[in-house]
Design a protein around this motif. Structure first.
Motif, PDB file in Angstrom:
ATOM      1  N   UNK A  71       5.437  29.885  13.705  1.00 30.49           N
ATOM      2  CA  UNK A  71       5.768  28.854  14.675  1.00 30.49           C
ATOM      3  C   UNK A  71       7.280  28.578  14.608  1.00 30.49           C
ATOM      4  N   UNK A  72       7.763  27.898  15.633  1.00 33.90           N
ATOM      5  CA  UNK A  72       9.200  27.623  15.712  1.00 33.90           C
ATOM      6  C   UNK A  72       9.441  26.129  15.780  1.00 33.90           C
ATOM      7  N   UNK A  73      10.414  25.678  15.068  1.00 39.25           N
ATOM      8  CA  UNK A  73      10.802  24.275  15.179  1.00 39.25           C
ATOM      9  C   UNK A  73      12.286  24.241  14.831  1.00 39.25           C
ATOM     10  N   UNK A  74      13.082  23.676  15.731  1.00 36.90           N
ATOM     11  CA  UNK A  74      14.515  23.862  15.561  1.00 36.90           C
ATOM     12  C   UNK A  74      15.208  22.628  15.007  1.00 36.90           C
ATOM     13  N   UNK A  75      16.348  22.871  14.370  1.00 41.12           N
ATOM     14  CA  UNK A  75      17.157  21.775  13.854  1.00 41.12           C
ATOM     15  C   UNK A  75      17.613  20.935  15.039  1.00 41.12           C
ATOM     16  N   UNK A  76      17.717  19.659  14.790  1.00 39.82           N
ATOM     17  CA  UNK A  76      18.118  18.798  15.885  1.00 39.82           C
ATOM     18  C   UNK A  76      19.636  18.829  16.056  1.00 39.82           C
ATOM     19  N   UNK A  77      20.170  19.999  16.304  1.00 40.23           N
ATOM     20  CA  UNK A  77      21.609  20.136  16.557  1.00 40.23           C
ATOM     21  C   UNK A  77      21.869  21.481  17.209  1.00 40.23           C
ATOM     22  N   UNK A  78      23.000  21.566  17.892  1.00 38.44           N
ATOM     23  CA  UNK A  78      23.359  22.797  18.587  1.00 38.44           C
ATOM     24  C   UNK A  78      24.499  23.500  17.867  1.00 38.44           C
ATOM     25  N   UNK A  79      24.489  24.827  17.955  1.00 38.20           N
ATOM     26  CA  UNK A  79      25.580  25.630  17.386  1.00 38.20           C
ATOM     27  C   UNK A  79      26.838  25.403  18.226  1.00 38.20           C
ATOM     28  N   UNK A  80      26.650  25.515  19.538  1.00 35.45           N
ATOM     29  CA  UNK A  80      27.768  25.285  20.447  1.00 35.45           C
ATOM     30  C   UNK A  80      27.689  23.805  20.822  1.00 35.45           C
ATOM     31  N   UNK A  81      28.309  22.936  20.008  1.00 38.95           N
ATOM     32  CA  UNK A  81      27.912  21.533  20.028  1.00 38.95           C
ATOM     33  C   UNK A  81      28.119  20.810  21.364  1.00 38.95           C
ATOM     34  N   UNK A  82      29.131  21.210  22.140  1.00 39.56           N
ATOM     35  CA  UNK A  82      29.277  20.539  23.429  1.00 39.56           C
ATOM     36  C   UNK A  82      29.514  21.534  24.567  1.00 39.56           C
ATOM     37  N   UNK A  83      28.948  22.733  24.396  1.00 38.40           N
ATOM     38  CA  UNK A  83      29.049  23.740  25.452  1.00 38.40           C
ATOM     39  C   UNK A  83      30.462  24.258  25.666  1.00 38.40           C
ATOM     40  N   UNK A  84      31.319  24.082  24.673  1.00 42.73           N
ATOM     41  CA  UNK A  84      32.729  24.464  24.860  1.00 42.73           C
ATOM     42  C   UNK A  84      33.088  25.833  24.288  1.00 42.73           C
ATOM     43  N   UNK A  85      32.112  26.554  23.734  1.00 41.74           N
ATOM     44  CA  UNK A  85      32.361  27.864  23.110  1.00 41.74           C
ATOM     45  C   UNK A  85      33.530  27.785  22.126  1.00 41.74           C
ATOM     46  N   UNK A  86      33.302  27.063  21.050  1.00 37.78           N
ATOM     47  CA  UNK A  86      34.334  26.887  20.029  1.00 37.78           C
ATOM     48  C   UNK A  86      34.581  28.182  19.269  1.00 37.78           C
ATOM     49  N   UNK A  87      35.725  28.245  18.592  1.00 40.23           N
ATOM     50  CA  UNK A  87      35.944  29.410  17.738  1.00 40.23           C
ATOM     51  C   UNK A  87      34.959  29.314  16.575  1.00 40.23           C
ATOM     52  N   UNK A  88      34.642  30.463  16.020  1.00 39.60           N
ATOM     53  CA  UNK A  88      33.615  30.563  14.988  1.00 39.60           C
ATOM     54  C   UNK A  88      33.843  29.552  13.853  1.00 39.60           C
ATOM     55  N   UNK A  89      35.095  29.466  13.405  1.00 36.89           N
ATOM     56  CA  UNK A  89      35.397  28.603  12.260  1.00 36.89           C
ATOM     57  C   UNK A  89      35.019  27.148  12.559  1.00 36.89           C
ATOM     58  N   UNK A  90      35.314  26.696  13.798  1.00 34.43           N
ATOM     59  CA  UNK A  90      35.023  25.295  14.147  1.00 34.43           C
ATOM     60  C   UNK A  90      33.529  25.047  14.174  1.00 34.43           C
ATOM     61  N   UNK A  91      32.798  26.001  14.764  1.00 32.41           N
ATOM     62  CA  UNK A  91      31.347  25.833  14.841  1.00 32.41           C
ATOM     63  C   UNK A  91      30.737  25.851  13.449  1.00 32.41           C
ATOM     64  N   UNK A  92      31.286  26.702  12.573  1.00 32.83           N
ATOM     65  CA  UNK A  92      30.736  26.772  11.210  1.00 32.83           C
ATOM     66  C   UNK A  92      30.987  25.476  10.470  1.00 32.83           C
TER      67      UNK A  92
END
Ligand code: UDX
Length: 459
Positions: A71-92
């Motif tokens: 089954x799937x259940x996701x963390x309550x957060x997004x990788x791309x936090x505001x749809x801005x396509x951040x650089x990898x370091x910022x998202x990490x």
């Protein structure tokens, strides 16, 4: 009152990248098939991409779940936090900051839903998962998603156990136990003093900060593929091979793929091609090449004249030379994303021009397809060395690609004097890879031992 039967429950949490999600999800399927309930998690946006590119809707809350379910259940957060396509370091950085609390919540939610977590499995690019699990009294295993040789290389570097190139001594080769000598061009590029990706190097080495806390370190490899590397690192870390983690052949129970991009259906086109005639080209989910390389590659393919299937992600298709698609119509197909596992196992495929990401390496070995190795960065450089020099399943193509060199590489692997030997080796590795994960094989036994432990803990 009758007590409820124990429900062994493994919670898996993945870093939201294609090269991380795929192997962890494939491990999830193998463990679930042995009767364990799996909850698979990653960031919410990535998770929904996985589900939307699959044919199967996830079992979710409200649906009864039990042993053997995925089954799937996701963390309550997004990788791309505001749809801005951040650089990898910022998202990490964002993930490292908000991930631990979201993950702890997810673990608590499982207990409230009467399916307490027996074990956590994460991939080490999110090292905080081990900290959260162990602080909550839950054992945690990690899945290393690259080769054992690469694990050993980073481990030796991180702990200062061997000499590596430095600014003052940039040309030294690296000698590690159980691994062939590597020139500076053959070590993971993030360890070179000249690397532009210092923050990525930091993130990679961060994986070793707490790896000793993990109760098991699984590796997506198999004993027969890297016996010396696995053996020689064992005095520091006991690596447990569970690979190759490729899509199980009998996937009829679930068509769920770990792909973060929607695959294009190119299999019908492959059906129209002659056996072992098509060149498959794909550089994975991250690598981008320059316009010049794209033009050289396109010209090399046109000059060569053989049929080809080329994955060019949609963001890069504008770099193709003008008129190319019309010119090669009938002979070549360009797609934005392919169902790679199915493609490599299609009888029409003759060779694979690959960037040598570790998943692609294992997929091509399992399919028995010869390679043209075109590594770009990171672990792809040692992976290419192993493919060409150790496993002897292909030829190397120098970067940046030149039209004539590509033509020569294709001919060498498809029809050259070594082509038959290369094909024989590829077939040998295909058998070894399939045997390792088949019932009773070396990797299958390791998964079985883990499942036994999970069952005992849950009882
Ligand atoms: C990243 C790094 O670049 C790589 O060096 C590292 O070993 C793993 O993480 P990536 O570049 O995406 O991975 O390459 P790879 O490891 O090969 O993973 C790509 C995955 O996407 C494979 O499972 C492959 O089957 C899949 N894929 C790729 C498709 O399904 N379709 C495609 O068109 C291209």
């Amino acid at each position: 009152m009758e007590s409820e039967p124990p429900m062994p429950h493994v919670l898996m949490i993945s870093f939201p990248g294609q090269g991380h999600v795929n192997p962890l999800l494939r491990l999830a399927k193998r463990i679930a098939a042995k009767g364990v309930l799996i909850t698979f998690s990653t960031t919410s946006d990535t998770g929904h991409q996985i589900i939307s590119s699959s044919d199967v809707v996830s079992a979710d809350d409200g649906v009864p779940v039990g042993n053997g379910h995925l089954r799937f259940e996701f963390l309550n957060l997004n990788w791309d936090k505001d749809g801005q396509k951040h650089v990898l370091e910022e998202s990490m950085l964002n993930l490292d900051t908000v991930g631990p609390a979201a993950f702890a919540d997810l673990i608590r939610k499982q207990s409230l839903a009467r399916r307490p977590v027996t074990y956590v499995v994460n991939n080490p690019f999110i090292p905080w998962a081990v900290d959260v699990a162990t602080d909550m009294g839950i054992p945690c295993a990690v899945l290393w998603v690259q080769s054992c040789a690469v694990f050993s290389t980073y481990y030796h570097y991180h702990h200062g156990l061997s000499e590596f190139p430095t600014e003052t001594n940039p040309d030294i080769s690296v000698c590690l136990p159980g691994i062939p000598i590597m020139t500076p061009e053959e070590i993971p590029s993030f360890l070179l003093p000249t690397t532009f990706h210092k923050s990525l190097t930091k993130a990679i080495l961060e994986q070793f900060r707490n790896i000793d806390k993990a109760s098991r370190v699984f590796v997506n490899s198999f004993t027969e593929l890297e016996p010396e590397a696995i053996n020689s690192i064992s005095k520091y870390a006991q690596l447990i091979p569970v690979g190759p983690l490729v899509e199980p052949e009998d996937n009829s129970g679930s068509n769920l793929r770990g792909d973060l991009f929607k695959p294009t259906d190119c299999l019908e086109w492959l059906d129209t091609q002659a056996p072992q005639s098509v060149i498959y080209i794909s550089l994975g989910s991250i690598v981008t090449i320059t316009k010049e390389e794209m033009v050289e590659m396109a010209n090399g393919l046109t000059t060569n004249g053989r049929s080809f299937l080329w994955v060019v992600r949609s963001s890069c298709q504008e770099l193709l030379p003008q008129g190319f698609l019309e010119k090669v119509k009938g002979k070549g197909l360009v797609v934005g994303w392919s169902p790679q596992d199915n493609v490599l196992n299609h009888s029409s495929i003759g060779c694979f021009l690959t960037h040598c990401g570790w998943n692609s390496v294992l997929e091509t070995l399992t399919a028995g397809v010869p390679v043209i190795a075109y590594p770009q960065f990171g672990d792809q450089l040692p992976d290419a060395k192993f493919l060409v020099d150790i496993y002897k399943v292909g030829v190397r193509l120098k970067s940046p690609v030149q039209c004539t060199a590509l033509h020569a590489a294709i001919e060498a692997v498809m029809d050259g004097t070594d082509a038959n030997g290369i094909k024989e080796n590829a077939t040998k590795w295909k058998i070894a890879a399939k045997t390792a994960v088949a019932k009773g094989g070396s990797s299958d036994r390791n998964i079985e031992a883990f499942v036994d432990e999970v069952m005992k803990r849950a009882a």
